[in-house]
Design a protein around this motif. Structure first.
Motif, PDB file in Angstrom:
ATOM      1  N   PRO A 242      -3.721  -6.199  -2.493  1.00  0.00           N
ATOM      2  CA  PRO A 242      -3.280  -4.761  -1.958  1.00  0.00           C
ATOM      3  C   PRO A 242      -1.566  -5.087  -2.070  1.00  0.00           C
ATOM      4  N   VAL A 243      -1.592  -4.340  -2.444  1.00  0.00           N
ATOM      5  CA  VAL A 243       0.664  -4.080  -1.626  1.00  0.00           C
ATOM      6  C   VAL A 243       0.763  -3.818  -0.876  1.00  0.00           C
ATOM      7  N   PRO A 244       1.158  -5.049  -0.266  1.00  0.00           N
ATOM      8  CA  PRO A 244       1.495  -4.187   1.580  1.00  0.00           C
ATOM      9  C   PRO A 244       2.306  -3.633   1.210  1.00  0.00           C
ATOM     10  N   ASP A 245       3.004  -2.303   2.556  1.00  0.00           N
ATOM     11  CA  ASP A 245       3.522  -1.416   1.930  1.00  0.00           C
ATOM     12  C   ASP A 245       3.757  -0.518   1.319  1.00  0.00           C
ATOM     13  N   ALA A 246       2.330   0.043   0.402  1.00  0.00           N
ATOM     14  CA  ALA A 246       2.847   0.283  -1.052  1.00  0.00           C
ATOM     15  C   ALA A 246       1.896   1.435  -1.246  1.00  0.00           C
ATOM     16  N   GLY A 247       1.372   2.109  -0.133  1.00  0.00           N
ATOM     17  CA  GLY A 247       0.260   2.957  -0.332  1.00  0.00           C
ATOM     18  C   GLY A 247      -0.694   2.964  -0.886  1.00  0.00           C
ATOM     19  N   GLY A 248      -1.112   2.509  -0.543  1.00  0.00           N
ATOM     20  CA  GLY A 248      -2.696   2.411  -1.846  1.00  0.00           C
ATOM     21  C   GLY A 248      -2.789   1.810  -3.115  1.00  0.00           C
ATOM     22  N   GLY A 249      -1.296   1.090  -3.518  1.00  0.00           N
ATOM     23  CA  GLY A 249      -1.320  -0.163  -4.632  1.00  0.00           C
ATOM     24  C   GLY A 249      -1.951  -1.009  -4.111  1.00  0.00           C
TER      25      GLY A 249
END
Length: 450
Positions: A379-386
């Motif tokens: 998961p991408v941190p602080d990406a809203g589910g990215g």
């Protein structure tokens, strides 16, 4: 068992299914219960009778060397649920579909296929097809080119009006004006332009940063118009690419390329009128990529279907144009065989470099096939589910395309990885990375993510 008798795995069979509903229906028929007189041959044929709702069972036969399918059911899907169920039964239990003598109804179809592939027979009536009138074809091509030119000029005026009025006005105008412009491009016999206009119409109001995306796509559309209007001064193969992007047919050219082709992915898309099946191949010997397209009318699956994760000794004929990815499927020599590993892979930086290099030949290219080695989906941190696929050594990463985030393939990839490095094949483009197949050191075979 000889090469023609190699059984497909359950994963490979399910990858042949035209849609999710066919997979589910095929799974229900993948047990011995509904089948009788099931059998197979060393040459790669599989057949059986499947009990249905009627008084007579459905006669199902599959030639795995094609592959090709024949069933007496009324389904318009290829393969139908009965063919999938029969192949799933064979994949799960070889003794349930043992070698036997083919019944007459199966042998008749198999013999007819053998005659066609051997070059016997000909067109209906036994006569040769009449050659097309080259002069009439030339006049038709000239008339179509004139219509396309008029459409391109009109579209250039539409883009100029957009810039003159300001990009913000596009959101106020709504989608109707874009749809009207797209319809004009259809009238001009330029379906490629029509499709890009419709994409432009969907950008305003699509989220933060839409004016920048609208400007980018408008610039690419202007570049395509300019390429067509100045086609005489455009060098080959870029001129062929322009014609293809406009929507003109792109015939195959050059000599067929015979290789052992690894079938990496197969998936369908639909515009409401035509179903397009995309099959990605990689040549073991040549190292080249090939994209084979197959088409079906709305509501009907394309007939060409290849087992994902298998290797096929076959010929493909490449098309012209930048990149030369598109190819036509040709003669196949023997049945599919198991894959012995993924194509050679690189880092995420290598993937971006490959896509950037391909853009020089085709500025309108949306993605490029790449294999990533030793990457981890995270998961991408602080990406809203990215999500992204990151190099195991921490050197780089590629974001996954937004369209992937809601698909089960993402969770299959994450489960296969389990936090460890995997090899992934997919499409790398300006919208991100779209994973299509994966391999893990702890698992055998190809895992389809579509």
């Amino acid at each position: 068992m000889n090469k023609a008798g190699v059984r497909w795995t359950t994963e490979q069979v399910l990858a042949l299914a035209p849609d999710d509903s066919s997979r589910k229906a095929g799974n229900k028929l993948g047990t011995a219960g509904p089948w009788s007189e099931a059998g197979s041959s060393a040459a790669g044929a599989v057949w059986g009778l499947c009990k249905g709702s009627g008084s007579k069972p459905y006669r199902t036969v599959v030639d795995t060397t094609g592959p090709a399918y024949k069933c007496s059911c009324p389904s318009r899907k290829f393969p139908c649920k009965h063919a999938l169920g029969l192949l799933l039964l064979r994949a799960a239990d070889e003794t349930a579909v043992g070698e036997a003598e083919a019944p007459d109804w199966a042998r008749e179809w198999l013999d007819a296929r053998g005659k066609r592939s051997g070059g016997e027979g000909g067109p209906a009536g036994g006569g040769a097809a009449r050659a097309a009138d080259p002069e009439a074809a030339r006049r038709r091509a000239e008339r179509r080119a004139g219509r396309i030119t008029a459409g391109a000029v009109e579209l250039e005026q539409r883009l100029a009006d957009l810039l003159r009025g300001g990009l913000a006005s596009a959101e106020q105008a709504g989608y109707g004006l874009w749809e009207e412009t797209a319809a004009r491009m259809v009238d001009a016999q330029a379906p490629g332009l029509a499709g890009r206009v419709r994409e432009l119409g969907a950008i305003p109001g699509s989220g933060p940063g839409w004016p920048a995306r609208l400007l980018e796509e408008s610039s690419l559309l202007h570049l395509l118009n300019a390429g067509w209007l100045g086609l005489d001064g455009v060098p080959e193969p870029l001129a062929t690419t322009v014609r293809t992007r406009i929507g003109l047919p792109s015939p195959s050219s050059g000599a067929p390329v015979r290789d052992h082709w690894l079938v990496l992915a197969q998936y369908d898309t639909s515009d409401g009128k035509v179903v397009t099946r995309r099959l990605w191949l990689h040549g073991r010997g040549s190292g080249r990529w090939a994209l084979v397209l197959s088409f079906g009318a709305a509501g009907r699956s394309p007939q060409l279907s290849l087992p994902v994760g298998a290797v096929l000794d076959a010929e493909v004929t490449p098309h012209g144009g930048g990149g030369q990815l598109r190819a036509d499927w040709g003669e196949q020599f023997g049945a599919p065989s198991p894959v012995d590993g993924p194509p050679p892979g690189g880092s995420t930086s290598d993937a971006l470099a490959a896509y950037g290099s391909a853009l020089r030949d085709d500025p309108w290219l949306e993605s490029w096939p790449v294999t990533l080695a030793d990457v981890i989906p995270v998961p991408v941190p602080d990406a809203g589910g990215g999500w992204q696929v990151a190099d195991a050594d921490g050197e780089g990463a590629l974001p996954l395309a937004a369209s992937v985030l809601s698909r089960p393939g993402l969770w299959k990839l994450a489960a296969l990885s389990g936090g460890g490095p995997v090899t992934v094949f997919g499409e790398c483009g300006h919208r991100g990375f779209h994973p299509l197949a994966a391999w893990s050191p702890e698992a055998t075979g190809t895992v389809a993510l579509t």
